[in-house]
Scaffold this motif. Structure first.
Motif, PDB file in Angstrom:
ATOM      1  N   LYS A  66       1.065  -1.255  -0.036  1.00 22.87           N
ATOM      2  CA  LYS A  66      -0.082  -0.111   0.148  1.00 22.87           C
ATOM      3  C   LYS A  66       0.778   1.355   0.170  1.00 22.87           C
ATOM      4  CE  LYS A  66      -3.885  -2.025   2.734  1.00 22.87           C
ATOM      5  NZ  LYS A  66      -3.519  -3.314   3.252  1.00 22.87           N
ATOM      6  N   ALA A 117       2.557   1.855  -3.562  1.00 20.89           N
ATOM      7  CA  ALA A 117       1.634   2.068  -4.203  1.00 20.89           C
ATOM      8  C   ALA A 117       1.405   3.464  -4.381  1.00 20.89           C
ATOM      9  CB  ALA A 117       0.271   1.429  -4.102  1.00 20.89           C
ATOM     10  N   ARG A 121       2.462   0.770 -10.817  1.00 16.89           N
ATOM     11  CA  ARG A 121       1.541  -0.086  -9.649  1.00 16.89           C
ATOM     12  C   ARG A 121       2.214  -0.926  -9.011  1.00 16.89           C
ATOM     13  NH1 ARG A 121      -1.640  -3.023 -12.288  1.00 16.89           N
ATOM     14  NH2 ARG A 121      -0.563  -3.252 -14.232  1.00 16.89           N
ATOM     15  N   ASN A 138       1.036  -4.285  -6.287  1.00 15.61           N
ATOM     16  CA  ASN A 138       0.060  -5.200  -5.957  1.00 15.61           C
ATOM     17  C   ASN A 138       0.503  -6.423  -5.378  1.00 15.61           C
ATOM     18  OD1 ASN A 138      -2.462  -3.825  -6.700  1.00 15.61           O
ATOM     19  ND2 ASN A 138      -1.308  -3.818  -8.857  1.00 15.61           N
ATOM     20  N   LEU A 169      -2.616  -9.035 -13.330  1.00 14.43           N
ATOM     21  CA  LEU A 169      -1.876  -7.771 -12.381  1.00 14.43           C
ATOM     22  C   LEU A 169      -0.680  -6.871 -13.070  1.00 14.43           C
ATOM     23  CD1 LEU A 169      -2.271  -8.835  -8.881  1.00 14.43           C
ATOM     24  CD2 LEU A 169      -3.540  -7.260  -9.985  1.00 14.43           C
ATOM     25  N   THR A 192      -4.092  -0.878  -8.081  1.00 17.36           N
ATOM     26  CA  THR A 192      -2.737  -0.516  -7.332  1.00 17.36           C
ATOM     27  C   THR A 192      -3.065  -0.512  -5.870  1.00 17.36           C
ATOM     28  OG1 THR A 192      -0.622   0.303  -7.257  1.00 17.36           O
ATOM     29  CG2 THR A 192      -2.525   2.044  -7.366  1.00 17.36           C
ATOM     30  N   THR A 248      -3.516  -3.143  -3.953  1.00 20.61           N
ATOM     31  CA  THR A 248      -4.446  -4.097  -3.664  1.00 20.61           C
ATOM     32  C   THR A 248      -3.641  -5.347  -3.233  1.00 20.61           C
ATOM     33  OG1 THR A 248      -6.759  -4.767  -3.785  1.00 20.61           O
ATOM     34  CG2 THR A 248      -5.130  -5.060  -5.655  1.00 20.61           C
ATOM     35  N   THR A 249      -4.374  -6.344  -2.561  1.00 23.31           N
ATOM     36  CA  THR A 249      -4.082  -7.673  -2.310  1.00 23.31           C
ATOM     37  C   THR A 249      -5.166  -8.810  -2.975  1.00 23.31           C
ATOM     38  OG1 THR A 249      -2.952  -7.455  -0.550  1.00 23.31           O
ATOM     39  CG2 THR A 249      -3.585  -9.578  -0.725  1.00 23.31           C
TER      40      THR A 249
END
Ligand code: NAP
Length: 258
Positions: free
Chosen positions: A173, A176, A185, A187, A234, A243, A245-246
């Motif tokens: 995070k 990002a 990005r 991820n 991704l 971006t 994110t999991t």
């Protein structure tokens, strides 16, 4: 039909130990999409295995790099700059904890065991992102790392690796936010259990596989190819709006309550 064409694009993949590695499955998909790839392996001892595991990928480059060493990381990204001149994709699929810290009581984790697990499994993403950023300039670069549900929940025996994965997901995070203004990005994929070298180091791993098969909504375990496909998505422009994110690739296991 949507096709992903990565001709003229370049990727660096960390974490292939052998043909079972999740990074090998990701490399296969990325290579098949046309990207030119470099694979970084920890030390000379692994070179033959990595060579074998990636031999289906045309024109790949193998580079030695221990992610705990800043000089190794700088040399590796320097070699990528020399060979490719730029970078579009970075795959961080690296984790390690001392064997004694993946069994027994979490409270017994030593200071050194905690440091080693966090350094290799979480911190290493930061210098990689820092070194990748200038090579990704103006190219809409994409970075993907590998996590596990132990980042969000308490999982028996996963112990300090859960702490490391929580740090890793938070770092995703933070990175990002850091790199978004450069169009890069970042991820994570939270993968279900897969029988790899690293996974076998977790005490009771076979039971985890059985429990997922019984309880996941899809009533089976994931395949490495499914992780490869999600990573390809991704990394690609198809995920241009995603971006920080999991993404869970776990046959839905993470949504199950009782
Ligand atoms: P793997 O094949 O054993 O890959 C782990 C990789 O990390 C190996 O290539 C290992 O190299 C590398 N590594 C460890 N310390 C390193 C260092 N100091 N420098 C450079 N490389 C180092 O196992 P995997 O399951 O594919 O693991 C890949 C990632 O997926 C890890 O982050 C793991 O936590 C994550 N993950 C795995 C599962 C699963 O069930 N398999 C599920 C969710 C997430 P060495 O062999 O030399 O140590």
């Amino acid at each position: 039909m949507v096709t992903i064409d990565h001709q003229g694009r370049f990727g660096l993949v960390f974490g292939v130990a052998n043909h079972r590695s999740l990074a090998a499955a990701i490399g296969e998909k990325l290579g098949a999409s046309g990207a030119r790839l470099a694979f970084a392996y920890q030390n000379e001892r692994l070179k033959d295995m990595v060579d074998k595991a990636t031999q289906g990928i045309s024109n790949r480059t193998l580079l030695e790099c221990d992610v705990t060493r800043d000089d190794d990381l700088e040399r590796t990204f320097g070699r990528v700059k020399e060979e490719f001149g730029a970078l579009d994709f970075l795959v961080h699929s690296v984790a390690f904890a001392q064997r004694e810290d993946l069994e027994g009581a979490y409270r017994n984790t030593s200071r050194e065991g905690f440091r080693v697990a966090l350094d290799i499994s979480a911190y290493s993403l930061l210098p990689m992102a820092r070194l990748a950023a200038p090579l990704m300039e103006g190219r809409k670069g994409s970075i993907v790392t590998l996590s596990y549900l132990g980042a969000e929940r308490a999982v028996a025996s996963y112990n300090v690796m859960g702490t490391a994965k929580a740090a890793l997901e938070q770092a995703v995070k933070q990175l990002a936010l850091d790199l978004g203004s450069s169009g890069i990005r970042v991820n994570a994929i939270s993968a279900g259990p897969v029988n790899t070298l690293a996974a076998r180091g977790i005490s009771g791993f076979r039971d985890i596989l059985k429990i997922y098969e019984e309880r996941a909504p899809l009533r089976r375990n994931i395949t490495p190819e499914e992780v490869g496909a999600a990573a390809l998505f991704l990394l690609s422009d198809l995920a241009s709006g995603i971006t920080g994110t999991t993404l869970h690739v776990d046959c839905g296991y993470h949504i199950v309550g009782y």
